[in-house]
Scaffold this active site. Structure first.
Site, short mmCIF file in Angstrom:
data_model
loop_
_atom_site.label_atom_id
_atom_site.label_comp_id
_atom_site.label_asym_id
_atom_site.label_seq_id
_atom_site.Cartn_x
_atom_site.Cartn_y
_atom_site.Cartn_z
N GLU A 147 0.84 -1.21 0.00
CA GLU A 147 0.00 0.00 0.00
C GLU A 147 0.87 1.25 0.00
O GLU A 147 1.82 1.35 0.77
CB GLU A 147 -0.88 -0.03 1.25
N HIS A 148 0.50 2.17 -0.87
CA HIS A 148 1.24 3.43 -1.06
C HIS A 148 2.67 3.16 -1.56
O HIS A 148 3.57 3.95 -1.29
CB HIS A 148 1.26 4.27 0.22
N ASP A 201 3.03 2.03 -4.95
CA ASP A 201 3.05 2.13 -6.43
C ASP A 201 3.65 3.45 -6.91
O ASP A 201 4.47 3.46 -7.83
CB ASP A 201 1.67 1.85 -7.06
N GLY A 259 -15.78 5.18 -3.48
CA GLY A 259 -14.97 5.70 -2.39
C GLY A 259 -14.72 4.68 -1.30
O GLY A 259 -14.50 5.03 -0.15
N SER A 309 -11.47 0.78 -5.71
CA SER A 309 -11.14 1.35 -7.01
C SER A 309 -12.30 1.45 -8.00
O SER A 309 -12.21 1.02 -9.15
CB SER A 309 -9.99 0.54 -7.62
N SER A 310 -13.38 2.03 -7.51
CA SER A 310 -14.48 2.33 -8.43
C SER A 310 -14.01 3.30 -9.50
O SER A 310 -14.43 3.24 -10.66
CB SER A 310 -15.69 2.90 -7.68
N ASP A 357 -4.15 0.71 -9.69
CA ASP A 357 -5.58 0.47 -9.87
C ASP A 357 -5.94 0.25 -11.33
O ASP A 357 -6.67 -0.69 -11.69
CB ASP A 357 -6.39 1.65 -9.32
N TYR A 370 -3.55 12.54 0.39
CA TYR A 370 -2.85 11.67 -0.56
C TYR A 370 -1.69 12.42 -1.24
O TYR A 370 -0.55 11.93 -1.22
CB TYR A 370 -3.86 11.13 -1.58
P1 ADP Z 1 -12.45 4.46 -5.03
O1 ADP Z 1 -11.76 4.45 -6.34
O2 ADP Z 1 -11.66 3.81 -3.95
O3 ADP Z 1 -13.84 3.91 -5.08
P2 ADP Z 1 -12.24 7.31 -5.40
O4 ADP Z 1 -12.44 8.46 -4.48
O5 ADP Z 1 -10.93 7.18 -6.06
O6 ADP Z 1 -12.59 5.99 -4.57
O7 ADP Z 1 -13.34 7.36 -6.54
C1 ADP Z 1 -14.71 7.49 -6.21
C2 ADP Z 1 -15.36 8.47 -7.17
O8 ADP Z 1 -15.36 7.92 -8.52
C3 ADP Z 1 -16.82 8.72 -6.88
O9 ADP Z 1 -17.00 9.69 -5.87
C4 ADP Z 1 -17.34 9.17 -8.24
O10 ADP Z 1 -17.03 10.54 -8.48
C5 ADP Z 1 -16.52 8.33 -9.21
N1 ADP Z 1 -17.25 7.11 -9.62
C6 ADP Z 1 -16.82 5.84 -9.51
N2 ADP Z 1 -17.74 4.97 -9.99
C7 ADP Z 1 -18.78 5.71 -10.44
C8 ADP Z 1 -20.05 5.41 -11.05
N3 ADP Z 1 -20.42 4.16 -11.29
N4 ADP Z 1 -20.85 6.44 -11.35
C9 ADP Z 1 -20.48 7.71 -11.11
N5 ADP Z 1 -19.32 8.05 -10.54
C10 ADP Z 1 -18.47 7.08 -10.20
MG MG Z 2 -9.95 5.50 -6.78
#
Ligand code: ADP
Ligand code: MG
Length: 394
Positions: free
Chosen positions: A43-44, A46, A136, A140-141, A186, A236
């Site tokens: 972690e941290h 990369d 969030g 890694s959304s 990610d 970060y």
């Molecule tokens: P993580 O990557 O760990 O989930 P991040 O803060 O890096 O957290 O990213 C989250 C942000 O990515 C959300 O607040 C949003 O702005 C965006 N996001 C991710 N997935 C979607 C989605 N399916 N629809 C809209 N926004 C999204």
């Molecule tokens: Mg992210």
């Protein structure tokens, strides 16, 4: 990815339904998906050119949509943050001004991907996004959104790049449009992750070594603290700066090149905080290499011990944990059959990852509920390749 298919197909159906509602009866021409990830250790490291050991998840982001004849873009998300509009329109113009970051903030990830797409200019399109990756949550959304969108654009207008250049373009999108100076982990694992494998990534050479995860006696449990992190805040980038400062004081290009001896020798020239940040990174890089070796040998006790050391270091030296994550790790480590547990992702909230014996999973979940009654089990995932990945939300 066969085992993520069920999840992805349900999301595609949801996105198609929304697409139909928004744009009439017309069915979208394209449907693509990209996975979120869980980082097992590293972690941290990369952005310090070190090693990481993530695996792609059966949690995915899907994009459905169609090319249109003009330059107009309409994008909707079925799963965005509650406090922002879920739909955005803009026109693609030759000077790129409509791709500048703005509101809603989720659209910045998409605008960044369009800007850095290797076969730009892209045509106009309509698209709907849906995701099962918690937003969030440290899974890694954001990278799964970027990679899914890049894949969508490849379907509209093919590019000539390889997979690594795709991951790099998506990373650049996050830098320029979300303001997060993230490393490559990610996006890399979202593009190159393999079913039934973790991926040991050398973030300097960008070489990746797949490590099989197929032992039927193991389970990976992801527990969501539901504490929302905000990596775009100051923390970060501050960590990244501190690492760069430490490397420069040690006379190294990056902390990847530094040893603990180098750090101890330079201790008087570093303030206490910078010393602790650097120590975490140098030791975590070493731990990650050791952990990958242990995983290959099936030495799960050793792997688990390294996970806990990683968590302790993130809590005490790197200071990116929080009370809820510490409690979840402590609770997990009380259960017989648990090898190790740690926070995963950038920190300040989000999820923990736990490696345990498959026959300990019911005991583990019961223990979490007893430990704190507000922790509720909300979901279980299917098997992802060889190892079942189970998620719970607190
Ligand atoms: P993580 O990557 O760990 O989930 P991040 O803060 O890096 O957290 O990213 C989250 C942000 O990515 C959300 O607040 C949003 O702005 C965006 N996001 C991710 N997935 C979607 C989605 N399916 N629809 C809209 N926004 C999204
Ligand atoms: Mg992210």
């Amino acid at each position: 990815m066969a085992s993520s298919f069920q999840d992805a197909s349900a999301l595609v159906a949801e996105a198609r339904r929304l697409y139909g509602q928004m744009f009439g009866e017309e069915a979208p021409q394209v449907a693509v998906c990209a996975p979120g990830r869980v980082n097992l250790i590293g972690e941290h490291t990369d952005y310090n050119q070190g090693f990481v050991l993530p695996m792609a998840l059966p949690l995915v982001t899907v994009v459905v949509g169609s090319r249109t004849s003009g330059q107009d873009v309409t994008i909707a998300t079925a799963t965005g943050d509650a406090d922002e509009p879920h739909r955005v329109n803009f026109s693609l113009c030759s000077d790129g001004s409509t791709l500048a970051p703005g509101l809603p903030s989720w659209a910045n990830y998409v605008k960044g991907v369009i800007q850095h797409y290797r076969a730009s200019p892209v045509p106009g399109f309509r698209a709907v996004i849906a995701s099962s990756v918690p937003l969030g949550g440290g899974l890694s959304s954001s990278a799964s959104l970027e990679v899914a969108f890049y894949t969508f654009l490849q379907q509209l207008k093919p590019d000539d790049g390889d997979k690594v250049s795709k991951a790099l373009a998506c990373q650049k999108a996050e830098h320029t449009h979300a303001g997060v100076p993230c490393g490559i982990m990610d996006q890399f694992v979202s593009v190159l992750g393999r079913e039934s494998h973790a991926l040991l990534i050398d973030c300097r050479s960008l070489e990746a070594t797949p490590i099989p995860l197929t032992d039927p006696g193991l389970v990976i449990l992801i527990t969501n603290s539901n504490v929302k992190h905000s990596l775009t805040g100051s923390e970060y980038p501050a960590r990244r700066r501190q690492c760069e400062e430490a490397a420069s004081i040690l006379g190294k290009d990056s902390l990847r090149d530094a040893t603990m001896k180098n750090l101890e020798d330079a201790k008087d020239r570093l303030d206490d905080v910078t010393y602790r940040r650097a120590r975490h990174v140098i030791e975590e890089i070493e731990r990650t290499v050791q952990a990958a070796e242990a995983l290959k040998r099936g030495a799960y006790e050793e792997f688990g011990k390294l996970m806990v050391e990683s968590h302790d270091s993130l809590r005490d030296l790197y200071e990116v944990s929080c009370r809820e994550l510490d409690e979840l790790v402590s609770a997990a480590m009380e259960v017989e059959g648990v090898f190790g547990s740690r926070m995963t992702g950038g920190g300040f909230g989000g999820c923990t990852v736990t490696l345990l014996q498959a026959n300990a999973i019911d005991r583990m979940i019961l223990h979490l509920q007893l430990w704190k009654q507000t922790w509720q089990i909300s979901s279980h995932l299917p098997v992802f390749g060889g190892i079942p990945v189970t998620t719970v939300a607190c």
